[in-house]
Design a protein around this motif. Structure first.
Motif, PDB file in Angstrom:
ATOM      1  N   ALA A 123       0.318  -0.854   0.337  1.00 54.12           N
ATOM      2  CA  ALA A 123       0.250  -0.241  -0.048  1.00 54.12           C
ATOM      3  C   ALA A 123       0.835   1.411  -0.615  1.00 54.12           C
ATOM      4  O   ALA A 123       0.280   1.815  -1.096  1.00 54.12           O
ATOM      5  N   ARG A 124       1.323   1.563   0.996  1.00 50.97           N
ATOM      6  CA  ARG A 124       2.664   2.604   1.117  1.00 50.97           C
ATOM      7  C   ARG A 124       3.199   2.950  -0.306  1.00 50.97           C
ATOM      8  O   ARG A 124       3.538   3.596  -0.738  1.00 50.97           O
ATOM      9  N   GLU A 125       4.033   1.602  -1.048  1.00 51.01           N
ATOM     10  CA  GLU A 125       4.545   1.896  -2.160  1.00 51.01           C
ATOM     11  C   GLU A 125       3.507   2.021  -3.286  1.00 51.01           C
ATOM     12  O   GLU A 125       4.231   3.281  -3.557  1.00 51.01           O
ATOM     13  N   LEU A 126       2.957   2.172  -3.511  1.00 50.61           N
ATOM     14  CA  LEU A 126       1.401   2.021  -4.084  1.00 50.61           C
ATOM     15  C   LEU A 126       1.151   3.925  -3.958  1.00 50.61           C
ATOM     16  O   LEU A 126       1.034   4.170  -4.436  1.00 50.61           O
ATOM     17  N   ASP A 127       1.099   3.889  -2.698  1.00 52.10           N
ATOM     18  CA  ASP A 127       0.851   6.104  -2.821  1.00 52.10           C
ATOM     19  C   ASP A 127       2.295   6.643  -3.319  1.00 52.10           C
ATOM     20  O   ASP A 127       1.691   7.117  -3.348  1.00 52.10           O
ATOM     21  N   THR A 128       3.643   5.780  -2.895  1.00 57.87           N
ATOM     22  CA  THR A 128       4.721   6.749  -3.020  1.00 57.87           C
ATOM     23  C   THR A 128       4.426   6.847  -5.134  1.00 57.87           C
ATOM     24  O   THR A 128       5.385   7.557  -5.562  1.00 57.87           O
ATOM     25  N   ALA A 168      -4.467  -2.297   1.120  1.00 52.53           N
ATOM     26  CA  ALA A 168      -5.003  -2.306   3.294  1.00 52.53           C
ATOM     27  C   ALA A 168      -6.273  -3.065   2.969  1.00 52.53           C
ATOM     28  O   ALA A 168      -5.960  -3.986   4.549  1.00 52.53           O
ATOM     29  N   GLU A 169      -7.401  -2.546   2.906  1.00 53.07           N
ATOM     30  CA  GLU A 169      -8.895  -3.704   2.842  1.00 53.07           C
ATOM     31  C   GLU A 169      -8.371  -5.224   2.589  1.00 53.07           C
ATOM     32  O   GLU A 169      -9.103  -5.716   3.707  1.00 53.07           O
ATOM     33  N   ARG A 170      -7.558  -5.011   2.052  1.00 50.16           N
ATOM     34  CA  ARG A 170      -7.673  -6.752   1.635  1.00 50.16           C
ATOM     35  C   ARG A 170      -6.900  -7.640   2.699  1.00 50.16           C
ATOM     36  O   ARG A 170      -6.822  -8.682   3.376  1.00 50.16           O
ATOM     37  N   GLY A 171      -5.650  -6.955   2.778  1.00 48.98           N
ATOM     38  CA  GLY A 171      -4.810  -7.112   4.254  1.00 48.98           C
ATOM     39  C   GLY A 171      -5.677  -6.681   5.831  1.00 48.98           C
ATOM     40  O   GLY A 171      -5.308  -8.600   6.633  1.00 48.98           O
ATOM     41  N   ALA A 231      -0.691  -3.505  13.932  1.00 48.75           N
ATOM     42  CA  ALA A 231      -1.551  -2.237  13.932  1.00 48.75           C
ATOM     43  C   ALA A 231      -1.372  -1.059  13.171  1.00 48.75           C
ATOM     44  O   ALA A 231      -2.041  -0.105  12.954  1.00 48.75           O
ATOM     45  N   ALA A 232       0.356  -1.001  12.754  1.00 51.83           N
ATOM     46  CA  ALA A 232       0.314   0.026  11.885  1.00 51.83           C
ATOM     47  C   ALA A 232      -0.583  -0.328  10.855  1.00 51.83           C
ATOM     48  O   ALA A 232      -0.745   0.709   9.794  1.00 51.83           O
ATOM     49  N   LEU A 233      -1.438  -1.201   9.824  1.00 53.00           N
ATOM     50  CA  LEU A 233      -1.624  -1.647   9.158  1.00 53.00           C
ATOM     51  C   LEU A 233      -3.253  -1.345   9.277  1.00 53.00           C
ATOM     52  O   LEU A 233      -4.348  -0.076   8.409  1.00 53.00           O
ATOM     53  N   ILE A 234      -3.955  -1.082  10.404  1.00 55.29           N
ATOM     54  CA  ILE A 234      -5.229  -0.697  10.953  1.00 55.29           C
ATOM     55  C   ILE A 234      -4.574   1.035  10.972  1.00 55.29           C
ATOM     56  O   ILE A 234      -6.084   1.706  10.882  1.00 55.29           O
ATOM     57  N   ASP A 235      -4.301   1.209  11.488  1.00 55.84           N
ATOM     58  CA  ASP A 235      -4.140   2.570  11.845  1.00 55.84           C
ATOM     59  C   ASP A 235      -4.132   3.338  10.569  1.00 55.84           C
ATOM     60  O   ASP A 235      -4.363   4.525   9.651  1.00 55.84           O
ATOM     61  N   TYR A 236      -2.788   2.992   9.635  1.00 55.58           N
ATOM     62  CA  TYR A 236      -3.023   2.755   7.746  1.00 55.58           C
ATOM     63  C   TYR A 236      -4.632   3.463   7.222  1.00 55.58           C
ATOM     64  O   TYR A 236      -5.211   4.191   6.676  1.00 55.58           O
ATOM     65  N   LEU A 237      -5.149   2.095   7.558  1.00 56.48           N
ATOM     66  CA  LEU A 237      -6.698   1.839   6.824  1.00 56.48           C
ATOM     67  C   LEU A 237      -7.420   2.858   7.940  1.00 56.48           C
ATOM     68  O   LEU A 237      -8.340   3.840   6.551  1.00 56.48           O
TER      69      LEU A 237
END
Length: 558
Positions: free
Chosen positions: A339-344, A355-358, A370-376
């Motif tokens: 997700a972060r690479e795609l954001d870049t 992120a939703e898939r994760g 928890a970082a994935l939950i925070d990101y989403l």
């Protein structure tokens, strides 16, 4: 010498090292003053060689071969030498002038010697200094183009036999071994400089293999052998730049090295540093070889890392996603990386989808990073999908039942203006847990922590009374309730203080005194300070042999 002051020594070393240096005042020996530098030996855990540079371009500087100094720090041994010099500052100008005169005298004397006299002097040094002899032997072999002799000398220099006891080079001898290995690196560099770069490539690779064979048998706490590995990597690149070897062969070797053909953990070679040497043909072989290796082992760390490096360097986001997608971690961490690479790459919709898939594919939501939950949830907030953020936070809280998850649900629900309803549901789950005596990882029911965090002290007190609580929770309850419920708080403080009276240690005494201060405040609120006076008298009588406790009580007026 203007830069050598106590203030500068303290600034460079820090207060702790500066203070500790005073204990080494009598451990500084063999002080030698030069023109702009001072050297000495300082006896610490080992014997360390230290040098202060007084008039460098950056002001005062120093070097010490202790472990801390080798990391680039201005250590206590350097401070000790600086303090010794400052104690003799009146004589320093005279010593520096004398050093200049000695250097001039030596240079003049050497210049006056004949070739034969200088050779005799050098031969004497060679006979006494094994390191010098070996360096000169390697240079002589290089000069006459004797590759076999250079190879033999390098092999001798890497032999741990003269330094090892029972097959292992201890810390005290590792420095000398690393210095000797450094001589071998210098010899290889000399080959490149003398026009024999192709031979240097062969030898540097052989040296990598030889080091790999002995690295586990050397105590490299100082990192000197690691520096040898870095120097070898630099020597290999320089030799390849000079020799321009076959691009395809070099590409295949680089891929093999990156994948652990030489498993030494020392020579960290980045294939992308060789892009100019490889050219288009070599880079094509490099990419092809890397892809083939990755397809053969999609979960291999080295294969993945190499593919990531090549994909990022080439701006190939699809290849980068494919590498990560081939080995998705069950906690969603890999989904977050994608997700972060795609954001870049400014592909935010796809990033959100990953992120939703994760979260969706997680078998155990409590185990999701928890970082994935925070990101989403942050992404949902950015696109005004607040109810979706609350849904994710709610499900994560239900799975994990932690105070942190409760706090995050509260923040999301408040933003979505639905906290009262969400709070009722969350507290209902925590009450059920508390009834089953389920505890947080640090002790006590999460219900009590959540109510305390909500500043709902009365409800927290009732929950603790009903289901029990950890001592840390009772202390927090007493602290928050003391103003309105001093009698209840007093009972808690007295109970917590009692077991501490049977223990010793400054940490215990600090806790006990803090409780006594709270006990006094409760009595003050209750108007019963006379009872506190009786309590303190009894405590002092029983604990009078604990001098540090008595001192702390005196300091706090107890």
């Amino acid at each position: 010498m203007g830069s050598l002051t106590e203030a500068n020594l303290r600034a460079l070393a820090g207060a702790r090292s500066f203070e500790r240096a005073h204990g080494y005042a009598d451990a500084v020996f063999g002080v030698e003053v030069g023109d702009g530098w001072v050297t000495a030996t300082v006896h610490g855990t080992e014997r360390y060689e230290v040098q202060l540079t007084l008039d460098g371009p950056g002001g005062l500087a120093g070097a010490c071969d202790c472990p801390y100094g080798l990391e680039g720090n201005f250590c206590k041994h350097l401070v000790a030498l600086g303090l010794r010099v400052l104690a003799q500052r009146d004589s320093l100008p005279r010593q520096r002038e004398a050093a200049r005169e000695r250097a001039q005298d030596l240079d003049g004397w050497l210049s006056s010697q004949s070739k034969d006299e200088l050779l005799d002097l050098l031969r004497d040094q060679v006979a006494e200094d094994r390191q010098l002899r070996r360096r000169l032997e390697v240079r002589a072999a290089s000069a006459r183009g004797d590759l076999a002799a250079v190879r033999a000398r390098v092999r001798d220099l890497l032999d741990i036999g003269p330094f090892a006891q029972y097959g292992y080079v201890e810390y005290a001898d590792a420095r000398a071994y690393a210095d000797q290995a450094g001589t071998a690196v210098s010899a290889i560099r000399a080959l490149t400089g003398s026009g024999r770069a192709a031979d240097a490539i062969t030898l540097v690779r052989e040296m990598m293999r030889q080091l790999a064979a002995v690295v586990e048998s050397v105590d490299d706490s100082d990192g000197r052998l690691g520096q040898i590995g870095a120097d070898l990597a630099d020597a290999h690149l320089a030799a390849c730049q000079a020799a321009r070897p076959d691009p395809a062969e070099l590409a295949r070797w680089l891929v093999g090295h990156a994948l652990g053909d030489i498993d030494d953990g020392l020579t960290d070679i980045d294939p992308l540093d060789y892009e100019d040497v490889l050219g288009e043909e070599g880079m094509a072989v490099l990419r092809k070889s890397a892809v083939e290796a990755w397809r053969g082992n999609r979960r291999g760390w080295a294969e993945k890392h190499l593919m990531e490096r090549l994909a990022k360097a080439g701006g190939d986001i699809e290849a980068l996603i494919a590498v990560h997608a081939a080995d998705l971690s069950p906690d969603g961490r890999t989904h977050l990386v994608i997700a972060r690479e795609l954001d870049t790459a400014r592909r935010s919709d796809e990033a959100l989808g990953w992120a939703e898939r994760g979260v969706r594919e997680a078998r155990d939501l409590a185990g999701v990073d928890a970082a994935l939950i925070d990101y989403l949830c942050d992404r949902y907030a950015q696109v005004d999908r607040l109810p979706d953020a609350v849904d994710v936070r709610r499900e994560y809280f239900r799975a994990s039942r932690t105070l942190a998850a409760y706090q995050q649900l509260r923040a999301a629900a408040r933003a979505a203006a639905c906290w009262p309803a969400e709070r009722r549901g969350a507290l209902s789950l925590l009450r059920a847990d508390a009834e089953r005596r389920q505890q947080s990882w640090y002790g006590g029911p999460v219900l009590v922590d959540a109510l305390l965090d909500d500043k709902d002290v009365d409800a927290a007190w009732q929950a603790a009374t009903r289901t029990g609580a950890h001592d840390r929770q009772w202390l927090a309850l007493a602290d928050q309730a003391r103003a309105d419920r001093p009698a209840d708080a007093l009972g808690v403080y007295l109970r917590l203080a009692e077991p501490l009276t049977n223990q010793t240690g400054n940490r215990v005494y600090e806790q006990l005194v803090a409780l006594q201060l709270s006990i006094r405040d409760c009595h003050r609120r209750l108007g019963t300070l006379n009872e506190f006076a009786v309590h303190v008298t009894a405590l002092r009588t029983a604990q009078r042999r604990k001098r540090n406790l008595m001192r702390l009580m005196d300091e706090h007026g107890i």
